[in-house]
Design a protein around this motif. Sequence first.
Motif, PDB file in Angstrom:
ATOM      1  N   ASN A  52       6.302   4.597  15.927  1.00 56.18           N
ATOM      2  CA  ASN A  52       7.061   5.432  14.865  1.00 56.18           C
ATOM      3  C   ASN A  52       5.935   6.049  13.824  1.00 56.18           C
ATOM      4  O   ASN A  52       5.034   5.258  13.622  1.00 56.18           O
ATOM      5  N   GLY A  53       6.196   7.091  13.221  1.00 54.30           N
ATOM      6  CA  GLY A  53       5.327   7.465  12.173  1.00 54.30           C
ATOM      7  C   GLY A  53       3.841   7.942  12.430  1.00 54.30           C
ATOM      8  O   GLY A  53       3.075   7.098  12.262  1.00 54.30           O
ATOM      9  N   GLY A  54       3.839   9.162  13.057  1.00 55.63           N
ATOM     10  CA  GLY A  54       2.506   9.383  13.498  1.00 55.63           C
ATOM     11  C   GLY A  54       1.305   9.473  12.169  1.00 55.63           C
ATOM     12  O   GLY A  54       0.223   9.148  12.206  1.00 55.63           O
ATOM     13  N   GLY A  55       1.946  10.006  11.181  1.00 52.20           N
ATOM     14  CA  GLY A  55       1.158  10.130   9.859  1.00 52.20           C
ATOM     15  C   GLY A  55       1.452   8.909   8.819  1.00 52.20           C
ATOM     16  O   GLY A  55       0.290   8.388   8.564  1.00 52.20           O
ATOM     17  N   ILE A  56       2.720   8.465   8.776  1.00 49.68           N
ATOM     18  CA  ILE A  56       2.871   7.385   7.922  1.00 49.68           C
ATOM     19  C   ILE A  56       4.316   6.794   8.423  1.00 49.68           C
ATOM     20  O   ILE A  56       5.143   7.385   8.959  1.00 49.68           O
ATOM     21  N   ALA A  57       4.071   5.431   8.796  1.00 48.92           N
ATOM     22  CA  ALA A  57       5.280   4.427   8.940  1.00 48.92           C
ATOM     23  C   ALA A  57       5.498   3.569   7.873  1.00 48.92           C
ATOM     24  O   ALA A  57       4.627   2.955   7.255  1.00 48.92           O
ATOM     25  N   ASN A  58       6.533   3.628   7.339  1.00 50.41           N
ATOM     26  CA  ASN A  58       7.007   2.666   6.248  1.00 50.41           C
ATOM     27  C   ASN A  58       8.235   1.853   6.406  1.00 50.41           C
ATOM     28  O   ASN A  58       9.227   2.268   6.756  1.00 50.41           O
ATOM     29  N   ASP A  59       7.928   0.583   5.985  1.00 46.68           N
ATOM     30  CA  ASP A  59       8.779  -0.396   5.907  1.00 46.68           C
ATOM     31  C   ASP A  59       8.957  -1.260   4.811  1.00 46.68           C
ATOM     32  O   ASP A  59       7.990  -2.158   4.318  1.00 46.68           O
ATOM     33  N   ASN A  60       9.883  -0.759   3.674  1.00 45.03           N
ATOM     34  CA  ASN A  60      10.157  -1.254   2.651  1.00 45.03           C
ATOM     35  C   ASN A  60       9.166  -0.861   1.251  1.00 45.03           C
ATOM     36  O   ASN A  60       9.410  -1.910   0.273  1.00 45.03           O
ATOM     37  N   ALA A  61       8.334  -0.178   1.688  1.00 43.15           N
ATOM     38  CA  ALA A  61       7.495   0.429   0.393  1.00 43.15           C
ATOM     39  C   ALA A  61       8.248   1.538  -0.204  1.00 43.15           C
ATOM     40  O   ALA A  61       8.923   2.064   0.248  1.00 43.15           O
ATOM     41  N   PHE A  62       7.896   1.621  -1.609  1.00 47.36           N
ATOM     42  CA  PHE A  62       8.394   2.554  -2.359  1.00 47.36           C
ATOM     43  C   PHE A  62       7.168   3.864  -2.284  1.00 47.36           C
ATOM     44  O   PHE A  62       5.992   3.484  -3.015  1.00 47.36           O
ATOM     45  N   ILE A  63       7.390   5.027  -1.827  1.00 47.14           N
ATOM     46  CA  ILE A  63       6.236   5.732  -1.644  1.00 47.14           C
ATOM     47  C   ILE A  63       6.446   7.068  -2.442  1.00 47.14           C
ATOM     48  O   ILE A  63       7.772   7.572  -2.303  1.00 47.14           O
ATOM     49  N   SER A  64       5.471   7.380  -3.032  1.00 42.20           N
ATOM     50  CA  SER A  64       5.791   8.693  -3.837  1.00 42.20           C
ATOM     51  C   SER A  64       4.770   9.857  -3.268  1.00 42.20           C
ATOM     52  O   SER A  64       3.437   9.327  -3.319  1.00 42.20           O
ATOM     53  N   LEU A  65       5.028  10.971  -2.750  1.00 42.13           N
ATOM     54  CA  LEU A  65       4.244  11.807  -2.070  1.00 42.13           C
ATOM     55  C   LEU A  65       4.164  13.262  -3.116  1.00 42.13           C
ATOM     56  O   LEU A  65       5.392  13.548  -3.625  1.00 42.13           O
ATOM     57  N   SER A  66       3.151  13.685  -3.754  1.00 43.57           N
ATOM     58  CA  SER A  66       2.895  14.817  -4.437  1.00 43.57           C
ATOM     59  C   SER A  66       1.877  15.731  -4.070  1.00 43.57           C
ATOM     60  O   SER A  66       0.629  15.144  -3.865  1.00 43.57           O
ATOM     61  N   GLN A  67       2.392  16.962  -3.873  1.00 40.91           N
ATOM     62  CA  GLN A  67       1.081  17.956  -3.471  1.00 40.91           C
ATOM     63  C   GLN A  67       0.539  17.500  -2.425  1.00 40.91           C
ATOM     64  O   GLN A  67      -0.906  17.698  -2.174  1.00 40.91           O
ATOM     65  N   SER A  68       1.054  16.776  -1.254  1.00 40.41           N
ATOM     66  CA  SER A  68       0.375  16.243  -0.260  1.00 40.41           C
ATOM     67  C   SER A  68       0.688  17.095   1.104  1.00 40.41           C
ATOM     68  O   SER A  68       1.995  17.695   1.265  1.00 40.41           O
ATOM     69  N   LEU A  69       0.054  17.138   2.095  1.00 38.00           N
ATOM     70  CA  LEU A  69       0.000  17.784   3.122  1.00 38.00           C
ATOM     71  C   LEU A  69       0.110  16.923   4.402  1.00 38.00           C
ATOM     72  O   LEU A  69      -0.861  16.091   4.535  1.00 38.00           O
ATOM     73  N   VAL A  70       1.286  16.618   5.284  1.00 35.04           N
ATOM     74  CA  VAL A  70       1.301  15.832   6.466  1.00 35.04           C
ATOM     75  C   VAL A  70       1.884  16.335   7.472  1.00 35.04           C
ATOM     76  O   VAL A  70       3.067  17.057   7.464  1.00 35.04           O
ATOM     77  N   SER A  71       0.773  16.657   8.188  1.00 33.84           N
ATOM     78  CA  SER A  71       1.032  17.903   9.306  1.00 33.84           C
ATOM     79  C   SER A  71       0.456  17.625  10.469  1.00 33.84           C
ATOM     80  O   SER A  71      -0.961  17.242  10.081  1.00 33.84           O
ATOM     81  N   GLY A  72       0.869  17.973  11.729  1.00 29.56           N
ATOM     82  CA  GLY A  72      -0.111  17.755  12.983  1.00 29.56           C
ATOM     83  C   GLY A  72      -0.403  16.141  13.319  1.00 29.56           C
ATOM     84  O   GLY A  72      -1.466  16.054  13.815  1.00 29.56           O
ATOM     85  N   ASN A  73       0.504  15.338  13.019  1.00 33.71           N
ATOM     86  CA  ASN A  73       0.612  14.056  13.621  1.00 33.71           C
ATOM     87  C   ASN A  73       1.445  13.966  14.813  1.00 33.71           C
ATOM     88  O   ASN A  73       2.297  14.779  15.253  1.00 33.71           O
ATOM     89  N   VAL A  74       1.173  12.661  15.512  1.00 36.83           N
ATOM     90  CA  VAL A  74       1.964  12.514  16.765  1.00 36.83           C
ATOM     91  C   VAL A  74       2.457  11.222  16.720  1.00 36.83           C
ATOM     92  O   VAL A  74       1.913   9.935  16.500  1.00 36.83           O
ATOM     93  N   ALA A  75       3.746  11.171  17.304  1.00 39.25           N
ATOM     94  CA  ALA A  75       4.417   9.874  17.388  1.00 39.25           C
ATOM     95  C   ALA A  75       5.677   9.967  18.419  1.00 39.25           C
ATOM     96  O   ALA A  75       6.053  11.185  18.543  1.00 39.25           O
ATOM     97  N   ASN A  76       6.113   8.679  18.636  1.00 40.00           N
ATOM     98  CA  ASN A  76       7.368   9.007  19.526  1.00 40.00           C
ATOM     99  C   ASN A  76       8.723   9.174  18.347  1.00 40.00           C
ATOM    100  O   ASN A  76       9.500  10.080  19.077  1.00 40.00           O
ATOM    101  N   VAL A  77       8.863   8.744  17.405  1.00 42.52           N
ATOM    102  CA  VAL A  77       9.933   9.065  16.428  1.00 42.52           C
ATOM    103  C   VAL A  77       9.101   9.293  14.989  1.00 42.52           C
ATOM    104  O   VAL A  77       8.458   8.494  14.520  1.00 42.52           O
ATOM    105  N   GLY A  78       9.666  10.354  14.456  1.00 45.11           N
ATOM    106  CA  GLY A  78       8.942  10.932  13.269  1.00 45.11           C
ATOM    107  C   GLY A  78       7.493  10.984  13.174  1.00 45.11           C
ATOM    108  O   GLY A  78       6.634  10.432  12.769  1.00 45.11           O
ATOM    109  N   VAL A  79       7.218  12.311  13.970  1.00 44.85           N
ATOM    110  CA  VAL A  79       5.798  12.713  14.194  1.00 44.85           C
ATOM    111  C   VAL A  79       4.928  12.792  12.793  1.00 44.85           C
ATOM    112  O   VAL A  79       3.822  12.258  12.818  1.00 44.85           O
TER     113      VAL A  79
END
Length: 198
Positions: A52-79
Amino acid sequence: NQGLTQLTMYNSTISGNSNLTNGGGINHSDYGYSTLIVLNNITITGNSSGGNGGGIANDNAFISLSQSLVSGNVANVGVEINSYAGPVVADNYNVFGFNNYAGIVGVTLGTSDIIPSVPLLSDLLDPVLANNGGLTETHALNQNGPAVDAVPMGSCNLSGDQTGKIRPIDGDADGVAACDVGAFENENPDIIFEDGFD
């Protein structure tokens, strides 16, 4: 309770990583800790996961994304991102995926976030990690891509980019300086001639 664990990153590129299980770029698994992950002007691309999660996989963290680019990653679920437990807060001029596909699971987009319609990753950024100035390698942005000048000047997070260039720069040459999404601030290659020749 072990207290709060916090990771804050800004003006950084996460690229070329792989994981056989989850989270090619960032993998968080929470075992009873309270974790906060803050990502400001981050570029996450070219990572792969066998789960899961080619760029980011998260289990129970609080994540804040601001003005970030998450593109062109590879995974089975949630690329791009798979947050199977834990909130992910966006809605601050982030770019997710390309070709009208965000590639995210468990993330609620905001009105300012962008799912690019460009068909190819190269229409968004240079997929090759390279020396584009500064001390560390980056992915330069496509001048005509949707990440360039996507953040209005008054909303910019940071006054510089990963290479040391100032923000904002009029990267798309429309006469208005604005900030780019991700770690790299694009320069207008024709800026030296913007006032013409004498």
